[in-house]
Design a protein around this motif. Sequence first.
Motif, PDB file in Angstrom:
ATOM      1  N   GLU A  34       2.443  59.705  87.169  1.00  0.00           N
ATOM      2  CA  GLU A  34       1.445  58.903  86.460  1.00  0.00           C
ATOM      3  C   GLU A  34       2.072  57.658  85.836  1.00  0.00           C
ATOM      4  OE1 GLU A  34      -1.539  59.247  86.887  1.00  0.00           O
ATOM      5  OE2 GLU A  34      -1.912  61.331  87.395  1.00  0.00           O
ATOM      6  N   GLU A  35       3.277  57.801  85.283  1.00  0.00           N
ATOM      7  CA  GLU A  35       3.965  56.648  84.701  1.00  0.00           C
ATOM      8  C   GLU A  35       4.288  55.602  85.782  1.00  0.00           C
ATOM      9  OE1 GLU A  35       7.405  58.102  82.700  1.00  0.00           O
ATOM     10  OE2 GLU A  35       6.268  59.055  81.080  1.00  0.00           O
ATOM     11  N   ALA A  36       4.747  56.079  86.935  1.00  0.00           N
ATOM     12  CA  ALA A  36       5.081  55.155  88.028  1.00  0.00           C
ATOM     13  C   ALA A  36       3.833  54.458  88.563  1.00  0.00           C
ATOM     14  CB  ALA A  36       5.781  55.921  89.154  1.00  0.00           C
ATOM     15  N   LYS A  37       2.749  55.209  88.710  1.00  0.00           N
ATOM     16  CA  LYS A  37       1.498  54.617  89.194  1.00  0.00           C
ATOM     17  C   LYS A  37       0.975  53.566  88.215  1.00  0.00           C
ATOM     18  CE  LYS A  37      -1.786  57.204  90.890  1.00  0.00           C
ATOM     19  NZ  LYS A  37      -2.743  58.333  90.992  1.00  0.00           N
ATOM     20  N   ALA A  38       1.116  53.829  86.919  1.00  0.00           N
ATOM     21  CA  ALA A  38       0.661  52.869  85.909  1.00  0.00           C
ATOM     22  C   ALA A  38       1.410  51.541  86.055  1.00  0.00           C
ATOM     23  CB  ALA A  38       0.859  53.443  84.505  1.00  0.00           C
ATOM     24  N   LEU A  39       2.720  51.618  86.326  1.00  0.00           N
ATOM     25  CA  LEU A  39       3.499  50.394  86.510  1.00  0.00           C
ATOM     26  C   LEU A  39       3.114  49.674  87.799  1.00  0.00           C
ATOM     27  CD1 LEU A  39       7.047  51.603  85.350  1.00  0.00           C
ATOM     28  CD2 LEU A  39       5.565  49.975  84.161  1.00  0.00           C
ATOM     29  N   ILE A  40       2.818  50.450  88.856  1.00  0.00           N
ATOM     30  CA  ILE A  40       2.387  49.835  90.129  1.00  0.00           C
ATOM     31  C   ILE A  40       1.056  49.103  89.931  1.00  0.00           C
ATOM     32  CG2 ILE A  40       1.626  50.310  92.493  1.00  0.00           C
ATOM     33  CD1 ILE A  40       3.646  52.663  92.512  1.00  0.00           C
ATOM     34  N   TYR A  41       0.099  49.751  89.243  1.00  0.00           N
ATOM     35  CA  TYR A  41      -1.201  49.105  88.971  1.00  0.00           C
ATOM     36  C   TYR A  41      -0.997  47.845  88.134  1.00  0.00           C
ATOM     37  CZ  TYR A  41      -3.374  53.490  90.548  1.00  0.00           C
ATOM     38  OH  TYR A  41      -3.759  54.580  91.280  1.00  0.00           O
ATOM     39  N   ARG A  42      -0.090  47.923  87.160  1.00  0.00           N
ATOM     40  CA  ARG A  42       0.178  46.754  86.302  1.00  0.00           C
ATOM     41  C   ARG A  42       0.689  45.586  87.138  1.00  0.00           C
ATOM     42  NH1 ARG A  42       4.794  46.806  81.586  1.00  0.00           N
ATOM     43  NH2 ARG A  42       5.299  44.582  81.667  1.00  0.00           N
ATOM     44  N   ALA A  43       1.693  45.856  88.042  1.00  0.00           N
ATOM     45  CA  ALA A  43       2.247  44.797  88.889  1.00  0.00           C
ATOM     46  C   ALA A  43       1.171  44.214  89.803  1.00  0.00           C
ATOM     47  CB  ALA A  43       3.407  45.353  89.720  1.00  0.00           C
ATOM     48  N   TYR A  44       0.330  45.084  90.343  1.00  0.00           N
ATOM     49  CA  TYR A  44      -0.746  44.649  91.254  1.00  0.00           C
ATOM     50  C   TYR A  44      -1.727  43.722  90.530  1.00  0.00           C
ATOM     51  CZ  TYR A  44      -5.158  45.106  93.845  1.00  0.00           C
ATOM     52  OH  TYR A  44      -6.338  44.848  94.492  1.00  0.00           O
ATOM     53  N   HIS A  45      -2.139  44.098  89.339  1.00  0.00           N
ATOM     54  CA  HIS A  45      -3.108  43.278  88.583  1.00  0.00           C
ATOM     55  C   HIS A  45      -2.471  41.969  88.112  1.00  0.00           C
ATOM     56  CE1 HIS A  45      -6.433  46.056  88.734  1.00  0.00           C
ATOM     57  NE2 HIS A  45      -5.666  47.053  88.301  1.00  0.00           N
ATOM     58  N   GLU A  46      -1.187  42.006  87.797  1.00  0.00           N
ATOM     59  CA  GLU A  46      -0.491  40.762  87.434  1.00  0.00           C
ATOM     60  C   GLU A  46      -0.540  39.768  88.596  1.00  0.00           C
ATOM     61  OE1 GLU A  46       3.479  41.766  86.383  1.00  0.00           O
ATOM     62  OE2 GLU A  46       2.974  42.507  84.376  1.00  0.00           O
ATOM     63  N   LEU A  47      -0.306  40.262  89.807  1.00  0.00           N
ATOM     64  CA  LEU A  47      -0.310  39.391  90.990  1.00  0.00           C
ATOM     65  C   LEU A  47      -1.708  38.844  91.264  1.00  0.00           C
ATOM     66  CD1 LEU A  47       2.099  41.398  93.329  1.00  0.00           C
ATOM     67  CD2 LEU A  47       2.572  39.228  92.202  1.00  0.00           C
ATOM     68  N   LEU A  48      -2.716  39.663  91.052  1.00  0.00           N
ATOM     69  CA  LEU A  48      -4.096  39.180  91.217  1.00  0.00           C
ATOM     70  C   LEU A  48      -4.388  38.063  90.227  1.00  0.00           C
ATOM     71  CD1 LEU A  48      -6.164  42.486  91.727  1.00  0.00           C
ATOM     72  CD2 LEU A  48      -5.619  40.752  93.461  1.00  0.00           C
ATOM     73  N   GLU A  49      -3.942  38.261  88.984  1.00  0.00           N
ATOM     74  CA  GLU A  49      -4.171  37.247  87.947  1.00  0.00           C
ATOM     75  C   GLU A  49      -3.413  35.956  88.251  1.00  0.00           C
ATOM     76  OE1 GLU A  49      -3.035  39.106  84.298  1.00  0.00           O
ATOM     77  OE2 GLU A  49      -4.643  40.600  84.391  1.00  0.00           O
ATOM     78  N   GLU A  50      -2.283  36.086  88.964  1.00  0.00           N
ATOM     79  CA  GLU A  50      -1.485  34.911  89.325  1.00  0.00           C
ATOM     80  C   GLU A  50      -2.022  34.216  90.575  1.00  0.00           C
ATOM     81  OE1 GLU A  50       2.618  36.150  89.592  1.00  0.00           O
ATOM     82  OE2 GLU A  50       2.522  37.141  87.633  1.00  0.00           O
ATOM     83  N   GLY A  51      -3.087  34.766  91.127  1.00  0.00           N
ATOM     84  CA  GLY A  51      -3.745  34.107  92.259  1.00  0.00           C
ATOM     85  C   GLY A  51      -3.315  34.564  93.631  1.00  0.00           C
ATOM     86  N   PHE A  52      -2.523  35.630  93.713  1.00  0.00           N
ATOM     87  CA  PHE A  52      -2.100  36.143  95.026  1.00  0.00           C
ATOM     88  C   PHE A  52      -3.223  36.972  95.653  1.00  0.00           C
ATOM     89  CE2 PHE A  52       1.980  35.342  92.996  1.00  0.00           C
ATOM     90  CZ  PHE A  52       2.721  34.784  94.032  1.00  0.00           C
TER      91      PHE A  52
END
Length: 759
Positions: free
Chosen positions: A570-588
Amino acid sequence: MLNSLRRIVQEVNTARDLHKALAIIVARVKQAMQTQVCSVYLRDHVGDYVLMATEGLQAEAVGQVRLARGEGLVGRVVVREEPVNLEDAESHPSYQYFPETGEERYSSFLGVPIIHHRQVLGVLVVQQVERRRFDEGDEAFLVTMSAQLAGVIAHAEATGTMVSVGQAPSQAKFSGVSGAPGIAIGEAVVVAPLADLKSVPYRECDDVDAEIDFFQQCLMAVREDIKALGKQLEERLNREERALFDAYLAMLDDASLGGEVIAKIKEGTYAPYAWSEVILEHENTFASMADDYLRERATDVRDLGRRVLAYLQESNQQCKIYPDKTILIGDDLTASMLGEVPAERLAGLVSVQGSSNSHVAILARAMGIPTIMGAQDLPYTRMDGRPLIVDGYKGAVYSNPGPQLLKHYQAIAREEDELVKGLEALNDLPCETLDKYRLPLWVNTGLMADVLRSLERGAEGVGLYRTEVPFLLRDRFPSEEEQRGIYREQLEAFAPHTVTVRTLDIGGDKALPYFPIEEANPFLGWRGIRVTLDHPEIFLAQIRAMIKASVGLDNLRILLPMISGITELEEAKALIYRAYHELLEEGFDVKLPPIGVMIEVPSAVYLARELAARVDFLSVGSNDLTQYLLAVDRNNARVADLYQAFHPAVLRALLQVVQDGHAQGVSVSICGELAGDPGAAIILMAMGYDVLSMNASNLPKVKSVIRAINLEQAEALLADVMPMADAEQIRVRVDQTLREAGVSRVIRPLEEDDRRHTA
């Protein structure tokens, strides 16, 4: 007694050869135990035990007295494989008197076996005329001495420095772990870091006078260096401290160290080895002294030794010649050492240190060079120029192979070449059974060099991309952009096929030089997901790089290693979701890739159903899972025979994982050595594994087996082996299935020759 033991061990370690070591042991043990006789009997080439050294019996009896296994009290020790302690030896039914020894009739007898790798190499005996019951302390002392002697004897047998009762040096076998599969037959070339006194290979010199001149030139160069250094530091050191440089110069004098080395050169030894031998003897002498000041002088001797050795080796290094079939041997091989050998001449590799995950082993697999790692008992400094066989399948090294063994391995090598050529026709054909059951075969990769070979052999995807490999190749953590470029190359090369990228899996036997992890028990310590969860900055950069690398390709899967519980997932998945949403916010323009868990520890086996409910796929890491289930270090050659992939416990765990994963509706793959074993592939297919992922070199063999049987045969095999309680019994049944299917050629031949020749 402890001090006596320490002194004897120290003295034995400085002995130049086995005969000198035996002489030291019988003399010192007799003295320490206050007995009248101490003798050593060693096994000869026909299996008899021959008197090889004695203190107390007539010297003429050495080499003459021999006993068969079970004959006399010595033979009884051999059969029992434990000490025999008798107060009245003459009354024992096994007692045997040998007049040629000139011995009195000794009443007391204590004999202990000398055992190395379960082989009784000899017997160490003490005797006394008067009746005496040797106590537990005496027995323990002699057992300790025999253990010390075992390694010395095995070393001597392997290097040919012991001639067994007039016989020529025999072949010997050493065990390590497989670094890369295959058979190599060639000539050993020992390589070592410059100025490493303990790694200098033994060689003979052709021209004694020229070698002495060369040695004296090197001594002169070091003398000049020391004088210059002393002058440079003259104003910063007091007179007592400057005296050290005078001591160095004195030691280099012909009447001191230089003279001892010249004497060895005259015996036919080349200068670097002669120098290292003399220096190590003196270093050990100083290190064992009781006086603190004198003991510290061992450091000075070692420093001086390295200075001279650097000069001696520099000239020798420039004229190094590599034979056509070079088998490179070293204490700890490096990539740069491989690079010095012309590619067409490099046949095999043997490293005393390291594991199957070492950088050099990874490179060897990519280059297709048969490799053995962790051959810790191999006396590598005495191997230079010797004929060798490297068995990269079984993790075995044979020195001085006899005609029968050589013929056996030459036949295997020819068969391997023919098999590889014959299987090339299967590269573009699907992996399916005779009744059209489809089983995708994927590959494990770590370098771009793996990619071409994988695609040529018909790989349908990547089941495991080891991201630690590019981390190992650098002297710092790669940046996010550097990682993106590396992952992009892999994803593009295999597109549209799936590429399963494992997050950084360091720790255990995989250490980064710039991020060392020192632990007493590294395989149960800080490794895999445990490291990256503790360092989210490393984990997030890697996940961002992976997701960015997949833009427009969408063939990425993320695999999490060493998961032992739900919380970590669960901790690892939370970090993966965080990285994914960061990239979406950055326009990727990115998509969230499928996330999977590696099943490689016992807790994950029992949690497979719960883990599967929270991820998109499961992937079994068979190497680590087998290691943890059996509590056997797979990189330790001493327990290699206990690492059994067909162990019933392993097979039952594998079946449970695939059943639990499918119960949750997720796919289950398996990567590791087991997936690349043709016989195991049949069992795994019958269990229901959706994908097998393996080394590219094994893919054609597995495909040929799957295409030669039908699913019903595989399921019948599974039904037969699952109730079995013995790994060897299971292996026999699997081999029988391969023979019945007419594909027994893919089984690596195992003849009696392999079993008989042990060091």
